[in-house]
Each structure stands twice: as C-alpha cells, then as structure tokens.
Design a protein around this motif. Sequence first.
Motif, PDB file in Angstrom:
ATOM      1  N   SER A   1     -31.586 -24.346 -17.704  1.00 22.04           N
ATOM      2  CA  SER A   1     -31.635 -23.815 -19.068  1.00 22.04           C
ATOM      3  C   SER A   1     -31.955 -22.326 -19.050  1.00 22.04           C
ATOM      4  CB  SER A   1     -32.700 -24.547 -19.881  1.00 22.04           C
ATOM      5  OG  SER A   1     -32.373 -25.908 -20.007  1.00 22.04           O
ATOM      6  N   PRO A   2     -30.989 -21.477 -19.374  1.00 22.11           N
ATOM      7  CA  PRO A   2     -31.244 -20.021 -19.372  1.00 22.11           C
ATOM      8  C   PRO A   2     -31.925 -19.570 -20.651  1.00 22.11           C
ATOM      9  CG  PRO A   2     -28.967 -20.452 -19.950  1.00 22.11           C
ATOM     10  CD  PRO A   2     -29.587 -21.793 -19.654  1.00 22.11           C
ATOM     11  N   ASP A   3     -32.407 -18.335 -20.635  1.00 20.76           N
ATOM     12  CA  ASP A   3     -32.975 -17.702 -21.825  1.00 20.76           C
ATOM     13  C   ASP A   3     -31.932 -16.855 -22.545  1.00 20.76           C
ATOM     14  OD1 ASP A   3     -35.818 -18.525 -21.388  1.00 20.76           O
ATOM     15  OD2 ASP A   3     -35.553 -17.350 -19.573  1.00 20.76           O
ATOM     16  N   LEU A   4     -30.774 -16.674 -21.919  1.00 20.27           N
ATOM     17  CA  LEU A   4     -29.701 -15.887 -22.510  1.00 20.27           C
ATOM     18  C   LEU A   4     -28.393 -16.222 -21.797  1.00 20.27           C
ATOM     19  CD1 LEU A   4     -28.763 -13.434 -24.332  1.00 20.27           C
ATOM     20  CD2 LEU A   4     -29.239 -11.976 -22.349  1.00 20.27           C
ATOM     21  N   ILE A   5     -27.303 -16.289 -22.582  1.00 14.51           N
ATOM     22  CA  ILE A   5     -25.960 -16.467 -22.017  1.00 14.51           C
ATOM     23  C   ILE A   5     -25.138 -15.233 -22.346  1.00 14.51           C
ATOM     24  CG2 ILE A   5     -23.829 -17.832 -22.039  1.00 14.51           C
ATOM     25  CD1 ILE A   5     -25.554 -20.244 -22.904  1.00 14.51           C
TER      26      ILE A   5
ATOM     27  N   GLN B   1     -27.957 -29.758 -29.124  1.00 11.93           N
ATOM     28  CA  GLN B   1     -29.290 -29.452 -29.635  1.00 11.93           C
ATOM     29  C   GLN B   1     -30.215 -28.888 -28.568  1.00 11.93           C
ATOM     30  OE1 GLN B   1     -30.937 -32.582 -31.944  1.00 11.93           O
ATOM     31  NE2 GLN B   1     -32.861 -31.544 -32.324  1.00 11.93           N
ATOM     32  N   PHE B   2     -29.971 -29.255 -27.330  1.00 16.84           N
ATOM     33  CA  PHE B   2     -30.801 -28.781 -26.222  1.00 16.84           C
ATOM     34  C   PHE B   2     -30.525 -27.303 -25.925  1.00 16.84           C
ATOM     35  CE2 PHE B   2     -32.069 -28.796 -21.635  1.00 16.84           C
ATOM     36  CZ  PHE B   2     -33.358 -29.276 -21.808  1.00 16.84           C
ATOM     37  N   LEU B   3     -29.320 -26.821 -26.274  1.00 18.59           N
ATOM     38  CA  LEU B   3     -28.895 -25.474 -25.902  1.00 18.59           C
ATOM     39  C   LEU B   3     -28.718 -24.526 -27.086  1.00 18.59           C
ATOM     40  CD1 LEU B   3     -26.044 -26.526 -23.410  1.00 18.59           C
ATOM     41  CD2 LEU B   3     -28.398 -25.918 -22.802  1.00 18.59           C
ATOM     42  N   THR B   4     -28.641 -25.063 -28.288  1.00 21.19           N
ATOM     43  CA  THR B   4     -28.166 -24.287 -29.431  1.00 21.19           C
ATOM     44  C   THR B   4     -28.979 -23.035 -29.737  1.00 21.19           C
ATOM     45  OG1 THR B   4     -27.485 -24.448 -31.754  1.00 21.19           O
ATOM     46  CG2 THR B   4     -29.497 -25.631 -31.116  1.00 21.19           C
ATOM     47  N   ALA B   5     -30.281 -23.032 -29.427  1.00 23.48           N
ATOM     48  CA  ALA B   5     -31.115 -21.869 -29.753  1.00 23.48           C
ATOM     49  C   ALA B   5     -30.985 -20.731 -28.746  1.00 23.48           C
ATOM     50  CB  ALA B   5     -32.586 -22.294 -29.850  1.00 23.48           C
ATOM     51  N   ILE B   6     -30.340 -20.993 -27.603  1.00 21.32           N
ATOM     52  CA  ILE B   6     -30.223 -19.952 -26.571  1.00 21.32           C
ATOM     53  C   ILE B   6     -29.335 -18.805 -27.084  1.00 21.32           C
ATOM     54  CG2 ILE B   6     -29.382 -19.441 -24.233  1.00 21.32           C
ATOM     55  CD1 ILE B   6     -29.927 -22.400 -23.548  1.00 21.32           C
ATOM     56  N   PRO B   7     -29.794 -17.568 -27.029  1.00 21.76           N
ATOM     57  CA  PRO B   7     -28.971 -16.434 -27.482  1.00 21.76           C
ATOM     58  C   PRO B   7     -27.656 -16.365 -26.702  1.00 21.76           C
ATOM     59  CG  PRO B   7     -31.238 -15.741 -27.089  1.00 21.76           C
ATOM     60  CD  PRO B   7     -31.119 -17.131 -26.560  1.00 21.76           C
TER      61      PRO B   7
ATOM     62  N   GLY C   1     -21.757 -18.061 -35.312  1.00 23.56           N
ATOM     63  CA  GLY C   1     -23.140 -18.011 -34.852  1.00 23.56           C
ATOM     64  C   GLY C   1     -23.410 -17.238 -33.581  1.00 23.56           C
ATOM     65  N   ALA C   2     -22.436 -16.447 -33.100  1.00 23.17           N
ATOM     66  CA  ALA C   2     -22.708 -15.623 -31.918  1.00 23.17           C
ATOM     67  C   ALA C   2     -23.811 -14.616 -32.235  1.00 23.17           C
ATOM     68  CB  ALA C   2     -21.445 -14.893 -31.478  1.00 23.17           C
ATOM     69  N   ASP C   3     -24.612 -14.261 -31.232  1.00 28.23           N
ATOM     70  CA  ASP C   3     -25.766 -13.402 -31.469  1.00 28.23           C
ATOM     71  C   ASP C   3     -25.443 -11.913 -31.377  1.00 28.23           C
ATOM     72  OD1 ASP C   3     -28.379 -15.224 -31.537  1.00 28.23           O
ATOM     73  OD2 ASP C   3     -26.961 -16.092 -30.129  1.00 28.23           O
ATOM     74  N   TYR C   4     -24.450 -11.554 -30.544  1.00 24.55           N
ATOM     75  CA  TYR C   4     -24.141 -10.133 -30.381  1.00 24.55           C
ATOM     76  C   TYR C   4     -22.844  -9.987 -29.596  1.00 24.55           C
ATOM     77  CZ  TYR C   4     -25.437  -5.181 -30.366  1.00 24.55           C
ATOM     78  OH  TYR C   4     -25.474  -3.835 -30.608  1.00 24.55           O
ATOM     79  N   PHE C   5     -22.243  -8.792 -29.707  1.00 25.56           N
ATOM     80  CA  PHE C   5     -21.055  -8.458 -28.935  1.00 25.56           C
ATOM     81  C   PHE C   5     -21.267  -7.136 -28.214  1.00 25.56           C
ATOM     82  CE2 PHE C   5     -19.254 -11.539 -31.732  1.00 25.56           C
ATOM     83  CZ  PHE C   5     -18.204 -12.092 -31.028  1.00 25.56           C
TER      84      PHE C   5
ATOM     85  N   LYS D   1     -32.782  -9.649 -27.168  1.00 25.67           N
ATOM     86  CA  LYS D   1     -32.438 -11.049 -27.429  1.00 25.67           C
ATOM     87  C   LYS D   1     -33.395 -12.003 -26.721  1.00 25.67           C
ATOM     88  CE  LYS D   1     -29.115 -10.006 -30.102  1.00 25.67           C
ATOM     89  NZ  LYS D   1     -29.305 -10.205 -31.571  1.00 25.67           N
ATOM     90  N   ILE D   2     -33.787 -11.685 -25.504  1.00 24.31           N
ATOM     91  CA  ILE D   2     -34.728 -12.557 -24.785  1.00 24.31           C
ATOM     92  C   ILE D   2     -36.102 -12.503 -25.453  1.00 24.31           C
ATOM     93  CG2 ILE D   2     -36.030 -12.793 -22.634  1.00 24.31           C
ATOM     94  CD1 ILE D   2     -33.510 -12.258 -21.103  1.00 24.31           C
ATOM     95  N   ASP D   3     -36.514 -11.332 -25.884  1.00 30.85           N
ATOM     96  CA  ASP D   3     -37.806 -11.196 -26.561  1.00 30.85           C
ATOM     97  C   ASP D   3     -37.829 -12.031 -27.839  1.00 30.85           C
ATOM     98  OD1 ASP D   3     -40.452  -9.838 -26.940  1.00 30.85           O
ATOM     99  OD2 ASP D   3     -39.447  -9.065 -28.728  1.00 30.85           O
ATOM    100  N   ARG D   4     -36.753 -12.004 -28.591  1.00 27.96           N
ATOM    101  CA  ARG D   4     -36.680 -12.804 -29.828  1.00 27.96           C
ATOM    102  C   ARG D   4     -36.664 -14.299 -29.503  1.00 27.96           C
ATOM    103  NH1 ARG D   4     -35.980 -13.034 -35.029  1.00 27.96           N
ATOM    104  NH2 ARG D   4     -34.537 -14.493 -35.998  1.00 27.96           N
ATOM    105  N   PHE D   5     -35.949 -14.674 -28.451  1.00 22.31           N
ATOM    106  CA  PHE D   5     -35.887 -16.082 -28.045  1.00 22.31           C
ATOM    107  C   PHE D   5     -37.260 -16.599 -27.642  1.00 22.31           C
ATOM    108  CE2 PHE D   5     -34.454 -19.350 -24.766  1.00 22.31           C
ATOM    109  CZ  PHE D   5     -34.183 -20.320 -25.717  1.00 22.31           C
TER     110      PHE D   5
END
Length: 361
Positions: free
Chosen positions: A47-51, A73-79, A99-103, A120-124
């Motif tokens: 489980s990463p903190d960012l993809i 549901q296990f992955l959906t919150a990951i940025p 729902g993408a977090d950034y480009f 993004k990791i700090d927010r996560f």
Amino acid sequence: MNKNKILLVDDELNIRETITELLLYKEYDVKTASNGQEALAILEYWSPDLIICDIMMPVMDGVMLHEIVKENQFLTAIPFVFLTAKKEDNLMKKCLLDGADYFISKPFKISELTGVIEAKIDRFEKIKNAYANLYIGKKNYFLHEINTPLNGILGSVDLLIEYKDLLAKNEIETFYNSIKLSGERLNRTMQNLILYQNLKSNSNEFCDDSSSEVLDVFLLVKEFFFKIYEGQEKRIVFDIDKANLKISQKHLQFILFELMDNALKFSSDKKIIIISGQQYNTECYELVIRDFGIGFSAEELKKIGAAQQFNREEREQQGLGLGLFLSKIIIKRTKGDFNIVSRENEGTTIKIILPLETFKI
C-alpha cells in the motif's frame, strides 16, 4: 522511521529510472510498474502513500488503473497524480472529474515534481491520522457488531447478579458460555479492525522466517469451530496433508477461520464444506475450501473488498465483511495466490497457494 511509499507507473524505462533515482535520493520507498496491470499486482500486497502514473500505456492505461483504484475501498484514499503530455488535455479533464488529485505535464521540472509529492503525501498523512477508522457505510453495521455482543455480555452479567441465589448450576453455566461467546465475537471484531488498519499502513510484519504446520493449525481452528457451531461437526469434511508453510501460525489461523466461517455461514445446516490440502509443486502448497451454499454472482465477486457485504438483511450475516478481503491481502503479502470461483445457489470454491518452507542444509 518508516519511509513514505510511492508507486511509479510508466511504460517509458528512461522516465521510470530517472524519477526512481530522484525519489530514492529523497529517501522514499519506491516500487515501479510499466503498465496498470503490473501496478495492480503490486497493490495487492503493498500500500503506497502516493501513486504517480502515466496516462497512455499498453495493456492497461492510467485511466483504467485510476478507475479501479478509486473503486477499491482499501486504495481509494491514496493520492493519484498523473503524468501527462500536452496532447492529453481532454483525458486530463475527464480524470479530474473522476477524482484525480493532480496532473504534471511532461516535460516537468524536478522542483515541481518534488513539491507535488511532498504536498500530496503530507495531506494523505493528515487524512490517515484524522480518519484512522474503517468506514463501514451508511448503515450502522459497525455499531451493530459492537453493541450486539456487548449487550449479550452485559445482559448475562446483570441476570447472574440479579438472580444469583435462584439460578441452577446448569443455568449459570449457560450464562457463562453466552458471555464467553459474546466476548469472543467482540474480540474478533476488534482484532479484525486492528489488522485492517495495520495492513493498510503496511505496519504488519510478514517475516520470511515465519512458518507453521498446516494440519496442526487446521485442527486447532476446527476444534474452536465446534464450540461455536455446536452439533455440526459432521459438516466439515477434510483431507489435509501435513506440510510446513512459509506463513505465521497467527496468519494461517486467521485465514482458515475466516474462510471456514464464511463457508458455514453461507450454507444451510444440511450442507457440508470440503477442505483439502496437498503439495502443489516443489515450492508451493494448495489449500481448497469448497461449500455448496448460496454463492456469489459475477458482479458481487468483482466488488469483494473491505466492509463489503451482500444482501445482509436477507442473509442475516454477522461481521463487518472484512474476513474474505483481509485473507486475500494476507495471502498476497506472504507471496501466495488467491482464487475464488462461485455461482449463485451452487456454492463457492476458494483455492489458496502458499509457499512451502525450505530447509537449508
């Protein structure tokens, strides 16, 4: 100190190597994949903190990977941050709406990439700390799974206190057994929640040196089952060869208990479950758990995840819907394989492949 984890998905080797080198220099823990399919295989056990993901890739593109991740549901919150080319503006707008977090547009500056990653990791991390509990959904199944056994315990204790001079010995024994079963159900619920959170944060230890003897563990689980499912001993038919597996006894007990419990819960009292185990090849062992119960539809199989239950009101099931999901995660993280085949009103067959322990001479 645990390093933050990043999954990098891009089909261009040069980009993967360049970004990976930068991230390693910044002391991130990095795994890479060349397409979405490879990324999903990694996400089954890590489980990463960012993809960070390219859009246009062979086999499975970034858009499809993003859709699958957001449905899990296990992955959906990951940025989820996309790497894009200018010509992909229309796709970029679609992914933002989905729902993408950034480009980050190619070519990009190192300062831009590292800035986005840190933000993004700090927010996560803040989200994980603020909402460290499992979201169960709109219906209060979580409260039900806590309150039901808790009320069973407190109610039995109240009756024992109130009628202590009037109860016969066998009646007192009945209340004691009720308290014990309710306590075990409550403990199981809480332990499953703790395990879920530990797996989600990658804080569970999966030691390569762990091992357990499969038949011994199964017999322990079966003995415990007979205390829960009284008078149903004949429903469990088994033929399991002895073997030492590279999995801890605790994790193997969990898997066997949860899968056997599901098989019994979703079958009528007249139906048996069949459990077999034998060496699959020189490196692996196969466990098969088969029931002849209500089964799953093809659509339900696709949706199996944390806190996922199907027709709970009709099927009167207990639990939070974590057992099957957590079992699959544990099997994947112990370098095993999990396969489920099911048909409605015909039953379910689960096949598990686990590595055999190898003895060094």
